[in-house]
Design a protein around this motif. Structure first.
Motif, PDB file in Angstrom:
ATOM      1  N   GLU A 158      45.630  43.379  35.227  1.00  0.00           N
ATOM      2  CA  GLU A 158      43.642  43.689  35.357  1.00  0.00           C
ATOM      3  C   GLU A 158      42.522  42.486  35.753  1.00  0.00           C
ATOM      4  N   LEU A 159      43.444  41.405  36.261  1.00  0.00           N
ATOM      5  CA  LEU A 159      42.544  40.735  36.693  1.00  0.00           C
ATOM      6  C   LEU A 159      42.093  40.966  38.133  1.00  0.00           C
ATOM      7  N   GLY A 160      43.715  41.547  38.157  1.00  0.00           N
ATOM      8  CA  GLY A 160      43.155  42.393  40.844  1.00  0.00           C
ATOM      9  C   GLY A 160      41.874  43.322  40.039  1.00  0.00           C
ATOM     10  N   VAL A 161      42.217  44.646  39.004  1.00  0.00           N
ATOM     11  CA  VAL A 161      41.224  44.815  38.346  1.00  0.00           C
ATOM     12  C   VAL A 161      39.730  44.418  38.880  1.00  0.00           C
ATOM     13  N   THR A 162      39.440  43.277  38.308  1.00  0.00           N
ATOM     14  CA  THR A 162      38.239  42.692  36.814  1.00  0.00           C
ATOM     15  C   THR A 162      38.340  42.314  39.019  1.00  0.00           C
ATOM     16  N   LEU A 163      39.117  41.864  39.727  1.00  0.00           N
ATOM     17  CA  LEU A 163      38.229  40.197  41.388  1.00  0.00           C
ATOM     18  C   LEU A 163      37.934  41.659  42.475  1.00  0.00           C
ATOM     19  N   LEU A 164      38.442  43.317  41.930  1.00  0.00           N
ATOM     20  CA  LEU A 164      38.143  43.860  43.078  1.00  0.00           C
ATOM     21  C   LEU A 164      36.720  44.190  43.388  1.00  0.00           C
ATOM     22  N   PRO A 165      35.498  44.385  43.163  1.00  0.00           N
ATOM     23  CA  PRO A 165      34.042  44.401  42.809  1.00  0.00           C
ATOM     24  C   PRO A 165      33.554  42.956  43.593  1.00  0.00           C
ATOM     25  N   GLN A 166      34.672  41.705  44.206  1.00  0.00           N
ATOM     26  CA  GLN A 166      34.716  40.541  43.913  1.00  0.00           C
ATOM     27  C   GLN A 166      33.341  39.774  43.346  1.00  0.00           C
ATOM     28  N   PRO A 167      33.584  39.128  42.442  1.00  0.00           N
ATOM     29  CA  PRO A 167      32.820  39.377  41.422  1.00  0.00           C
ATOM     30  C   PRO A 167      31.830  37.463  42.038  1.00  0.00           C
ATOM     31  N   THR A 168      31.442  36.723  41.233  1.00  0.00           N
ATOM     32  CA  THR A 168      31.310  35.485  41.848  1.00  0.00           C
ATOM     33  C   THR A 168      31.591  34.753  41.103  1.00  0.00           C
ATOM     34  N   ILE A 169      30.942  35.123  39.433  1.00  0.00           N
ATOM     35  CA  ILE A 169      31.092  34.945  38.666  1.00  0.00           C
ATOM     36  C   ILE A 169      32.752  35.228  37.520  1.00  0.00           C
ATOM     37  N   LEU A 170      33.615  34.742  37.569  1.00  0.00           N
ATOM     38  CA  LEU A 170      34.689  34.982  35.936  1.00  0.00           C
ATOM     39  C   LEU A 170      35.482  34.663  35.013  1.00  0.00           C
ATOM     40  N   LEU A 171      35.056  35.870  34.132  1.00  0.00           N
ATOM     41  CA  LEU A 171      34.744  35.402  32.401  1.00  0.00           C
ATOM     42  C   LEU A 171      36.158  35.861  32.686  1.00  0.00           C
ATOM     43  N   LEU A 172      37.075  34.559  32.204  1.00  0.00           N
ATOM     44  CA  LEU A 172      38.702  34.514  31.255  1.00  0.00           C
ATOM     45  C   LEU A 172      38.860  34.568  30.022  1.00  0.00           C
ATOM     46  N   ASP A 173      38.806  35.982  29.001  1.00  0.00           N
ATOM     47  CA  ASP A 173      39.244  36.189  27.553  1.00  0.00           C
ATOM     48  C   ASP A 173      40.964  35.787  27.385  1.00  0.00           C
ATOM     49  N   GLU A 174      41.802  34.417  27.600  1.00  0.00           N
ATOM     50  CA  GLU A 174      42.656  34.327  26.756  1.00  0.00           C
ATOM     51  C   GLU A 174      43.040  35.225  27.717  1.00  0.00           C
ATOM     52  N   PRO A 175      43.438  35.317  29.269  1.00  0.00           N
ATOM     53  CA  PRO A 175      44.405  35.569  30.086  1.00  0.00           C
ATOM     54  C   PRO A 175      45.787  34.871  30.049  1.00  0.00           C
ATOM     55  N   LEU A 176      46.383  34.953  29.396  1.00  0.00           N
ATOM     56  CA  LEU A 176      47.639  34.522  29.286  1.00  0.00           C
ATOM     57  C   LEU A 176      48.248  34.875  27.860  1.00  0.00           C
ATOM     58  N   ALA A 177      47.222  35.331  27.071  1.00  0.00           N
ATOM     59  CA  ALA A 177      47.735  35.869  25.790  1.00  0.00           C
ATOM     60  C   ALA A 177      49.435  37.411  25.518  1.00  0.00           C
ATOM     61  N   GLY A 178      49.716  37.398  25.439  1.00  0.00           N
ATOM     62  CA  GLY A 178      50.944  38.212  24.841  1.00  0.00           C
ATOM     63  C   GLY A 178      52.654  37.887  25.826  1.00  0.00           C
ATOM     64  N   ILE A 179      51.503  37.157  26.840  1.00  0.00           N
ATOM     65  CA  ILE A 179      53.074  36.697  28.102  1.00  0.00           C
ATOM     66  C   ILE A 179      53.726  35.681  27.730  1.00  0.00           C
ATOM     67  N   GLY A 180      55.275  36.425  28.362  1.00  0.00           N
ATOM     68  CA  GLY A 180      56.364  35.641  27.990  1.00  0.00           C
ATOM     69  C   GLY A 180      56.221  34.382  28.766  1.00  0.00           C
ATOM     70  N   HIS A 181      57.592  33.756  28.175  1.00  0.00           N
ATOM     71  CA  HIS A 181      56.996  31.836  28.172  1.00  0.00           C
ATOM     72  C   HIS A 181      57.587  32.355  30.404  1.00  0.00           C
ATOM     73  N   HIS A 182      58.473  33.092  30.349  1.00  0.00           N
ATOM     74  CA  HIS A 182      59.349  32.653  32.024  1.00  0.00           C
ATOM     75  C   HIS A 182      58.273  33.751  33.003  1.00  0.00           C
ATOM     76  N   GLU A 183      56.823  34.128  32.391  1.00  0.00           N
ATOM     77  CA  GLU A 183      55.934  34.182  33.338  1.00  0.00           C
ATOM     78  C   GLU A 183      53.976  33.583  33.096  1.00  0.00           C
ATOM     79  N   ILE A 184      54.169  32.866  32.155  1.00  0.00           N
ATOM     80  CA  ILE A 184      53.129  31.737  32.685  1.00  0.00           C
ATOM     81  C   ILE A 184      53.365  30.818  33.379  1.00  0.00           C
ATOM     82  N   ALA A 185      54.012  30.925  34.769  1.00  0.00           N
ATOM     83  CA  ALA A 185      53.541  29.583  36.138  1.00  0.00           C
ATOM     84  C   ALA A 185      53.044  31.133  37.007  1.00  0.00           C
ATOM     85  N   SER A 186      53.688  32.286  36.775  1.00  0.00           N
ATOM     86  CA  SER A 186      52.785  32.680  37.903  1.00  0.00           C
ATOM     87  C   SER A 186      51.747  32.992  37.789  1.00  0.00           C
ATOM     88  N   ALA A 187      51.080  33.426  36.214  1.00  0.00           N
ATOM     89  CA  ALA A 187      49.956  34.036  36.004  1.00  0.00           C
ATOM     90  C   ALA A 187      49.199  33.125  36.146  1.00  0.00           C
TER      91      ALA A 187
END
Length: 251
Positions: A158-187
């Motif tokens: 989803e972040l990749g899809v959001t970034l592809l149009p090359q926005p200069t402003i990024l609004l992120l609403d709970e990007p870590l929600a639902g992510i497993g503990h082992h994936e938080i560092a990479s996210a």
């Protein structure tokens, strides 16, 4: 002098007698990550919806790179450089990772390059898709069906899809929600990489993550800004601790 990427001037949103946002003003500088925190119902997501053009303010103004965008609909704000992610992933789960990214790349290039110039058009699309697969770490998963992947990988997509149009402003609403503990560092690493050179507003309930990612914290309560400052200062602010953490302020 640091440029102001996004600015709110006395932004107010009312639902009947309820003020969801109450004269919110702040300048968000280019190249910085801002954590937007506060208790449930503070108005954080409502503010992001106003900034993205999904909700109109009743009063005040929103400026993007110095231009007043208060009357712009969401699709025009996206063209002006505002990218928005959501609490629930907005991807096509039945499509592959590469197909999801291709749709976002097509939207980007349709504004600049006519699709009938097929060879050049396809080459540009493929270059953008490959670059985003590399940035998000999704290259090994490019042919996987998006809906079958872990939630952390779906968030990365989803972040990749959001970034592809090359926005200069990024609004992120709970990007870590639902992510497993082992994936938080990479996210978290991905968010930090995506934020380079952009103005980023981040809503996130994982306080360790938001404090480590953010260069400035903006605290909201009942639709109002009650404090802002460096993460260390906010963590020790007694007003914030009282309102946000429910602690008693010393007499």
């Amino acid at each position: 002098m640091t440029n102001i990427g996004l600015e709110c001037r006395d932004v107010t949103v009312s639902f009947g007698a309820l003020k969801a946002i109450d004269e919110f003003s702040h300048q968000f500088k280019t190249g910085r990550i801002y954590g937007l925190i506060g208790p449930n119902g503070a108005g954080k997501t409502t503010l992001l919806n106003v900034l993205a053009g999904r909700l109109a303010q009743n009063k005040g103004a929103v400026l993007c790179n110095g231009a007043d965008i208060s009357a712009m609909p969401a699709h025009e704000r996206a063209r002006a450089g505002i990218g928005r992610s959501f609490q629930i992933t907005k991807i096509y789960p039945e499509m592959t990772v590469a197909e999801n990214l291709r749709i976002a790349a097509q939207i980007k290039h349709s504004r600049f390059l006519p699709f009938w110039n097929a060879t050049r058009y396809d080459r540009r699309l493929q270059q953008d898709i490959e670059a985003m697969l590399e940035l998000t770490g999704l290259a090994p998963h490019c042919n996987e069906i998006a809906g079958t992947m872990s939630y952390g990988l779906q968030r990365a997509l989803e972040l990749g899809v959001t970034l592809l149009p090359q926005p200069t402003i990024l609004l992120l609403d709970e990007p870590l929600a639902g992510i497993g503990h082992h994936e938080i560092a990479s996210a978290t690493r991905l968010i930090r990489s995506a934020a380079e050179g952009r103005t980023v507003l981040l809503i996130e309930h994982n306080m360790d993550a938001v404090m480590s990612l953010s260069e400035e914290i903006v605290v909201m309560s009942n639709g109002r800004k009650i404090a802002c400052g460096a993460p260390q200062a906010i963590q020790s602010d007694q007003t914030v601790r009282s309102v946000y953490l429910g602690e008693e302020t010393a007499a």
